[in-house]
Design a protein around this motif. Structure first.
Motif, mmCIF file in Angstrom:
data_model
loop_
_atom_site.group_PDB
_atom_site.id
_atom_site.type_symbol
_atom_site.label_atom_id
_atom_site.label_comp_id
_atom_site.label_asym_id
_atom_site.label_seq_id
_atom_site.Cartn_x
_atom_site.Cartn_y
_atom_site.Cartn_z
ATOM 1 N N ASN A 171 0.827 -1.220 0.000
ATOM 2 C CA ASN A 171 0.000 0.000 0.000
ATOM 3 C C ASN A 171 0.860 1.268 0.000
ATOM 4 O OD1 ASN A 171 -2.474 1.286 -0.062
ATOM 5 N ND2 ASN A 171 -2.754 1.258 2.170
ATOM 6 N N ILE A 172 1.869 1.287 -0.855
ATOM 7 C CA ILE A 172 2.769 2.427 -0.906
ATOM 8 C C ILE A 172 2.328 3.387 -2.018
ATOM 9 C CG2 ILE A 172 5.169 3.137 -1.367
ATOM 10 C CD1 ILE A 172 5.982 0.337 -0.218
ATOM 11 N N THR A 173 2.121 4.643 -1.644
ATOM 12 C CA THR A 173 1.782 5.656 -2.649
ATOM 13 C C THR A 173 3.053 5.981 -3.420
ATOM 14 O OG1 THR A 173 0.186 6.606 -1.118
ATOM 15 C CG2 THR A 173 0.858 7.983 -2.977
ATOM 16 N N ARG A 174 2.984 5.870 -4.736
ATOM 17 C CA ARG A 174 4.229 6.079 -5.488
ATOM 18 C C ARG A 174 4.112 7.199 -6.506
ATOM 19 N NH1 ARG A 174 1.148 1.005 -6.965
ATOM 20 N NH2 ARG A 174 2.280 0.556 -8.824
ATOM 21 N N PHE A 175 5.254 7.852 -6.656
ATOM 22 C CA PHE A 175 5.403 8.876 -7.681
ATOM 23 C C PHE A 175 6.597 8.497 -8.541
ATOM 24 C CE2 PHE A 175 3.606 10.844 -3.921
ATOM 25 C CZ PHE A 175 2.532 11.564 -4.438
ATOM 26 N N ALA A 176 6.490 8.745 -9.857
ATOM 27 C CA ALA A 176 7.647 8.522 -10.730
ATOM 28 C C ALA A 176 7.970 9.837 -11.422
ATOM 29 C CB ALA A 176 7.339 7.441 -11.758
ATOM 30 N N ILE A 177 9.259 10.168 -11.437
ATOM 31 C CA ILE A 177 9.709 11.369 -12.126
ATOM 32 C C ILE A 177 10.689 10.933 -13.213
ATOM 33 C CG2 ILE A 177 10.860 13.592 -11.910
ATOM 34 C CD1 ILE A 177 10.043 13.579 -8.924
ATOM 35 N N GLY A 178 10.288 11.120 -14.454
ATOM 36 C CA GLY A 178 11.142 10.762 -15.587
ATOM 37 C C GLY A 178 11.829 12.014 -16.106
ATOM 38 N N VAL A 179 13.162 11.917 -16.225
ATOM 39 C CA VAL A 179 13.936 13.079 -16.658
ATOM 40 C C VAL A 179 14.540 12.818 -18.034
ATOM 41 C CG1 VAL A 179 15.817 14.640 -16.050
ATOM 42 C CG2 VAL A 179 14.517 13.509 -14.224
ATOM 43 N N GLY A 180 14.298 13.714 -18.966
ATOM 44 C CA GLY A 180 14.923 13.608 -20.282
ATOM 45 C C GLY A 180 14.162 12.711 -21.242
ATOM 46 N N ASN A 181 14.787 12.472 -22.409
ATOM 47 C CA ASN A 181 14.069 11.748 -23.460
ATOM 48 C C ASN A 181 14.484 10.279 -23.591
ATOM 49 O OD1 ASN A 181 16.570 11.978 -24.631
ATOM 50 N ND2 ASN A 181 15.978 13.657 -25.998
ATOM 51 N N GLN A 182 15.218 9.755 -22.606
ATOM 52 C CA GLN A 182 15.647 8.350 -22.684
ATOM 53 C C GLN A 182 14.803 7.437 -21.784
ATOM 54 O OE1 GLN A 182 18.231 7.350 -24.847
ATOM 55 N NE2 GLN A 182 17.799 9.439 -25.515
ATOM 56 N N THR A 183 13.808 7.992 -21.128
ATOM 57 C CA THR A 183 12.995 7.172 -20.227
ATOM 58 C C THR A 183 11.962 6.382 -21.031
ATOM 59 O OG1 THR A 183 11.495 9.023 -19.931
ATOM 60 C CG2 THR A 183 13.196 8.755 -18.268
ATOM 61 N N LYS A 184 11.442 5.331 -20.420
ATOM 62 C CA LYS A 184 10.367 4.548 -21.039
ATOM 63 C C LYS A 184 9.074 4.849 -20.281
ATOM 64 C CE LYS A 184 11.879 1.290 -24.143
ATOM 65 N NZ LYS A 184 13.248 0.863 -23.877
ATOM 66 N N ILE A 185 8.146 5.518 -20.986
ATOM 67 C CA ILE A 185 6.908 5.940 -20.327
ATOM 68 C C ILE A 185 6.144 4.744 -19.747
ATOM 69 C CG2 ILE A 185 4.770 7.266 -20.592
ATOM 70 C CD1 ILE A 185 7.029 9.039 -21.235
ATOM 71 N N GLU A 186 6.131 3.617 -20.485
ATOM 72 C CA GLU A 186 5.367 2.442 -19.984
ATOM 73 C C GLU A 186 5.904 1.996 -18.624
ATOM 74 O OE1 GLU A 186 7.542 0.843 -23.272
ATOM 75 O OE2 GLU A 186 7.108 2.965 -23.080
ATOM 76 N N GLU A 187 7.232 2.018 -18.484
ATOM 77 C CA GLU A 187 7.822 1.602 -17.203
ATOM 78 C C GLU A 187 7.424 2.573 -16.090
ATOM 79 O OE1 GLU A 187 11.910 -0.312 -19.142
ATOM 80 O OE2 GLU A 187 12.036 1.512 -17.934
ATOM 81 N N LEU A 188 7.514 3.856 -16.399
ATOM 82 C CA LEU A 188 7.204 4.871 -15.379
ATOM 83 C C LEU A 188 5.726 4.812 -14.992
ATOM 84 C CD1 LEU A 188 9.336 7.814 -16.766
ATOM 85 C CD2 LEU A 188 9.852 6.361 -14.814
#
Ligand SMILES: *[C@@H]1O[C@H](CO)[C@@H](O)[C@H](O)[C@H]1NC(C)=O
Ligand SMILES: *[C@@H]1O[C@H](CO)[C@@H](O)[C@H](O)[C@H]1NC(C)=O
Ligand SMILES: *[C@@H]1O[C@H](CO)[C@@H](O)[C@H](O)[C@H]1NC(C)=O
Ligand SMILES: *[C@@H]1O[C@H](CO)[C@@H](O)[C@H](O)[C@H]1NC(C)=O
Ligand SMILES: [Mg+2]
Length: 211
Positions: free
Chosen positions: A153-170
């Motif tokens: 039950n952990i509230t999570r936030f993802a911060i993707g920086v730049g253009n090399q991240t994978k949106i599906e993963e985030l």
């Protein structure tokens, strides 16, 4: 007058009974990050800590960094605010791989544990900051990471920086669009500060049960 005294005492009781909120940053220290950008990421973390402490008396922070290894940089056991800020400022970048999934699992198994200062009934949040796609061999751990986050039950936030991240993963990490932040580069982290702070405070207040 009686009503006032009652409400006042009620608030004091809430303050002491509230098990508080534990917020763990999971920080990408992979080799793709320039050292000045890594410093910007650390500055962002200390700014979030200071901003949240202005509103939340009962908030504890932890920081886990991952690269070729995963390590706890700031433990929930550190109760001294200025010391915690100094510890984050002095973090040295590990570099190498982007093992985000393993780092999430590590945080749940080794940071959010009573042995390292975590309270069973506290509200738990995780903020994952990454600039890249998860390393191929680590991708197999993403499903386990997601399941653990949900079970605990952990509230999570993802911060993707730049253009090399994978949106599906985030998206898998953050679970909801409103908890997913994308910025162009590390300089732009500042721009999401106020929105992230608002989301964190909203999450904390949602946990305080009013009669
Ligand atoms: C970085 O990763 C590569 C490949 O996984 C490995 O061979 C190398 O030893 C690592 N370097 C460090 C400094 O850990
Ligand atoms: C507590 O944290 C340390 C790192 O600071 C870690 O090595 C250890 O495994 C953790 N303890 C538990 C029980 O997970
Ligand atoms: C990705 O970002 C880097 C660094 O900001 C930039 O140099 C590069 O041109 C960008 N690539 C694309 C395809 O947008
Ligand atoms: C999960 O966390 C939320 C927010 O803190 C809380 O309202 C809810 O009761 C929790 N659920 C469980 C099963 O612990
Ligand atoms: Mg990277």
């Amino acid at each position: 007058m009686f009503m006032f005294v009652f409400l006042f005492m009620y608030d004091i009781a809430v303050l002491f009974l509230d098990p508080g909120t534990e917020i763990a940053f999971v920080l990408d220290g992979s080799g793709s990050i320039e050292s000045e950008d890594f410093k910007r990421a650390k500055d962002f973390i200390t700014t979030v800590m200071k901003n949240v402490w202005e509103k939340c008396f009962n908030c504890e922070f932890a920081v886990v960094q991952y690269g070729s290894e995963i390590r706890t940089e700031l433990s929930l056991n550190e109760k001294d605010g200025p010391k915690a800020i100094e510890t984050v400022k002095n973090i040295e970048q590990i570099e190498n791989a982007t093992i985000t999934a393993s780092a999430i699992i590590y945080t749940i198994e080794h940071v959010f544990v009573p042995e390292n200062g975590s309270k069973e009934d506290s509200k738990k949040m995780m903020i994952v900051v990454s600039d890249g796609a998860i390393s191929l061999w680590d991708k197999t751990h993403l499903e386990k990471a997601k399941n653990l986050l949900e079970t605990k039950n952990i509230t999570r936030f993802a911060i993707g920086v730049g253009n090399q991240t994978k949106i599906e993963e985030l998206k898998i990490i953050s679970n909801s669009e409103s908890n997913l932040f994308l910025v162009g580069d590390y300089k732009a982290l500042e721009g999401i500060l106020s929105k992230l702070k608002t989301s964190i405070i909203k999450g904390i207040e949602g946990n305080t049960k009013r009669l």
